[in-house]
Design an enzyme around this catalytic site. Structure first.
Site: not given
Length: 835
Positions: A1-2, A4, A19, A112
């Site tokens: 998703m990302g 960081v 992020k 989540d």
């Protein structure tokens, strides 16, 4: 998703976390939207147990979130070293609950929660991270563009994989795993998984693959034996209430979870139903004609009374339709009311206003109290001492104290169920449809024991299921309904098993269902809509004298044997009057998909079902289920209105034939039929009716239902019952006049209704492999290439003639309205031979 990065804010001289989207996702519009939504979500949250946001920056066309940097290790890293001490686990759980509570109060669902998204600081503070999958409750459906398509699995606490359902497999709630709309209760489930993992050191639903984890979430029991012995009772209660598959039985608010963890001396709920739940049933419901509740005083049932020659009189009560839901008769698969043994109290599964569950009332009062946490309850029954009510839901067997308190889960029960009774105060007997046998379990819970066997009656009289159990007063014997090879319980027997010896004996042969045993030893049972009574020598296990009718016009379901009747020890009988369920009329109807116009196929309603239209569209074949009919298969010629009946052999009182399928040339029908020595197996009959049906398979104890005939006439698809793996799909391959069986789809899941695509290359079918019934397609040759078609459940699928679309029926998610829903169409695109 990302991705960081740790960075330093030079203006404020502090460390921050930046992020960014990975390069390969930076141009994905839906990911960018989700990224921006995370920023807005965090901007609305301010809590010491939530990692906050400092701002959003943009450079070179890319956006970056500047987040609070939380020093320390993730909970996943900590759990790699083993479970936490109980006190530490509870302390962190309280902090996590507080952070999630703040999110929920802001209308944000995290979706989540998992160890990798919890940071533990060096000072022992827990912070919730990563709201990238969060949803604001006002945002509508959780299956929209912004909410898909990521499913992550946790092989070692953290790695993720692409998939089709939003969340992390081992931590998803059952409704999340099924791709359904979620609310804040999905976070409560995930929190329960987190708490269990902190105490045990391993996720309760972890599997080698995401599919394995989802299967565990949907079906695996929580192994409470792995909890540390020093785990406090209130923590165990929290786990029980968080990890209930029926979300209606979970905690409503995670704030309640936090308070429960902080106050170990407090009970899980109040000991009496809340005053606000008391309602007056009289006047709330309206009277519905032809359906009412009667109170019959069967005086002959009292000790020493003689048998009457006709029924006693019945006086109606003041709450004639308190057994109805939403103004519609509750005449379905189970009885939703019960009298206490002393005849003074009534429990009803009903919806009053917006409140749904078990309502408890005294017959001397108009006021009913809602037993909390009993949403979705069916088949309620009082314990003999009246202190408890046991009931079933779609997922479990429960009991609840009549004085109030929390429901207690006794065991998992999947699929539908057919009957529940107390065996004294310390045991329960019930029949889940998945096994078709009677089970027994301690009233304290534990592992159920199967007490009957379909083979125990010998081969002279086939049994296909056992259901509707009842106990004799001494708890020594269990009486039950034994269904024979036919479709209807108008042809069934009353049997009894001695629990000490395991010996099974038939009491009433071929004409009864739904036994009830009174304290004096009298046996009641139903044949059609009439209730009979007889005396039984329970030592010799034999009926004494001739059974006599005592109640008429009692609502009865011949297709499953249920009777809407409850009787107290003094002979007080509470029942729903009406016999319309025995002969339900339906109208096969054309639906114009362009205009929505509906046109009846026939001139009048019929009791026949499963209509199938011939390939040329000129005729429709139906299967009758009326016990008094002289034919089991009916053919209607649509243009001229001609009707042809194909007479079939009879088993007991019923003609047996189901699921007629036209041959490609329209000269024959394949269908399933039972015999004296076999459950339903496939047969073929010529439509001229000049020759008897011929079987296509050997006699079997297990049903085989015809579902489709290939366009070249060489193959028949069947749905077949397997005692080891539920329903499976088989094929019969034609070789001259012989038909050879071959498995098509045999998995541990239940798979039914195979149907050839027009070109014969694909098969549409229904499977519960993901937990609930969905429509799938798969190739018949080569790699299976399975594709899921439906999303929110599907039945009754049908290919379009060109094979480019698939129709199916999406049932209503409310189990009380499951026969209503929507007709759906999915258009299929084929690329390189694949849909």
């Amino acid at each position: 998703m990302g991705v960081v990065y740790l960075a330093r804010d030079t203006r404020l001289d502090r460390e921050v976390a930046i992020k960014a989207l990975p390069e390969h996702l930076a141009s994905d519009r839906s990911r960018l939207e989700r990224f921006e939504r995370e920023a807005k979500t965090l901007a609305g949250l301010s809590h010491p147990n939530v990692a906050g946001i400092h701002g959003v920056e943009e450079q070179g066309g890319s956006r970056y979130l500047v987040l609070e940097y939380v020093d320390g290790e993730t909970l996943a890293d900590r759990l790699d070293r083993g479970p936490l001490p109980v006190d530490d686990a509870v302390e962190y759980a309280v902090q996590i609950a507080a952070g999630v509570e703040a999110a929920h109060e802001a209308g944000v669902i995290h979706r989540d929660l998992k160890p990798a998204n919890i940071k533990i600081t060096p000072d022992g503070e827990a912070k919730v991270l990563d709201f990238g999958l969060a949803r604001v409750e006002e945002a509508g459906s959780s299956t929209g563009a912004l909410d898909s398509p990521t499913m992550t699995q946790r092989p070692q606490h953290s790695p993720t994989i692409e998939g089709a359902i939003l969340g992390t497999a081992a931590y998803m709630s059952p409704e999340q795993a099924r791709g359904r709309r979620v609310d804040k209760r999905t976070d409560i489930w995930s929190f329960g998984v987190l708490l269990y993992e902190m105490l045990v050191g391993a996720s309760p639903f972890h599997g080698e693959t995401a599919t394995d984890s989802i299967g565990a979430v949907l079906h695996k029991d929580l192994d409470v034996q792995r909890l540390p012995s020093e785990t406090p009772a209130h923590v165990r209660r929290v786990l029980d209430r968080c990890l209930v598959r029926d979300k209606n039985l979970r905690y409503r608010d995670i704030g309640d979870v936090r308070v429960e963890l902080l106050t170990p001396s407090a009970p899980a709920t109040t000991t009496t139903p809340a005053p606000g739940r008391a309602r007056t049933l009289v006047g709330v419901m309206s009277v519905v004609s032809a359906i009412c509740v009667g109170l019959a005083l069967l005086m002959w049932m009292r000790a020493g009374a003689s048998m009457p020659t006709q029924t006693a009189s019945a006086a109606r009560l003041a709450f004639p339709v308190s057994l109805l839901r939403d103004g519609a008769p509750r005449t379905g698969d189970s009885r939703d009311f019960a009298l206490s043994s002393d005849g003074t109290r009534l429990v009803v599964s009903a919806t009053v206003g917006s409140e749904r569950g078990l309502w408890l009332r005294s017959l001397a009062s108009d006021t009913a109290l809602l037993l909390p946490g009993t949403e979705g309850a069916s088949s309620p029954v009082f314990s003999p001492d009246g202190r408890w009510v046991a009931y079933l839901t779609e997922t479990a067997l429960w009991k609840i104290a009549t004085a109030g308190g929390s429901p207690q889960r006794l065991t998992e029960v999947t699929s539908s169920h057919r009957g529940l009774a107390w065996l004294g105060n310390d045991r329960l007997v019930y029949s889940p449809d998945t096994t078709a046998l009677i089970h027994m379990i301690s009233a304290a819970g534990g592992t159920p024991k199967t007490i009957t066997s379909l083979e125990s009656f010998g081969s002279d009289r086939l049994h296909r299921s056992h259901r509707w159990p009842a106990s004799t007063p001494d708890g020594r014997l269990v009486v039950f309904t034994a269904q024979h090879g036919g479709e209807s319980f108008n042809d069934s027997s009353i049997a009894v098993i001695d629990l000490a010896s395991g010996q099974t004996t038939t009491l009433i042969e071929g004409a009864g269902s739904y036994p009830i045993v009174l304290p004096g030893g009298e046996l009641l049972y139903a044949t059609g809509d009439t209730v009979y009574a007889c005396r039984v020598d329970w030592t010799a296990l034999a009926v004494v004298g001739t059974p006599k009718p005592v109640l008429f016009d009692v609502l009865h379901r011949p297709l499953n044997g249920s009777v809407q009747l409850s009787i107290a020890d003094d002979g007080t009988a509470l029942y729903i009057r009406g016999s319309q369920a025995n002969n339900v009329l339906g109208m096969p109807t054309w639906l114009d998909l362009a205009s929505g116009e509906r046109t009846p196929l026939l001139d009048a309603p019929t009791t026949a079902v499963t209509p199938r239209i011939s390939s040329d569209g000129s005729r429709v074949a139906l299967s009758t289920q009326r016990a008094s009919s002289t034919a089991a298969l009916v053919i209607h010629e649509l243009a001229r209105g001609l009707r042809t009946e194909i007479v079939l052999p009879r088993v007991g009182s019923n003609p047996m034939g189901s699921n007629p399928i036209w041959s490609p040339d329209g000269r024959e029908l394949a269908f399933s039929m039972s015999t004296e020595v076999s459950a339903e197996i496939p047969h073929i009959v010529s439509i001229d009716g000049e020759s008897p049906p011929r079987p296509l398979a050997e006699p079997s104890l297990f049903e085989q239902f015809t579902t489709d005939w290939s366009s070249d006439g060489s193959q028949l698809l069947l749905t077949q019952w397997s005692s080891e793996a539920d329903w499976q799909i088989y094929m019969l391959q034609r070789d001259g006049n012989a038909w050879a069986p071959a498995p098509v789809l045999t998995t541990p899941a239940s798979e039914v209704g195979g149907q050839f695509s027009p070109d014969g290359a694909w098969m549409a079918y229904i499977s519960d492999i993901l937990g609930d019934s969905q429509v799938f397609i798969r190739r018949l040759d080569g790699p299976p290439d399975r594709r899921q078609i439906s999303i929110d459940g599907g039945v009754g699928h049908q290919w379009a003639p060109d094979g480019r679309s698939l129709y199916y029926f999406e049932p209503n998610e409310d189990p009380d309205r499951r026969w209503s829903g929507r007709l759906m169409r999915v258009d299929l695109a084929e690329i390189d031979g694949r849909f």
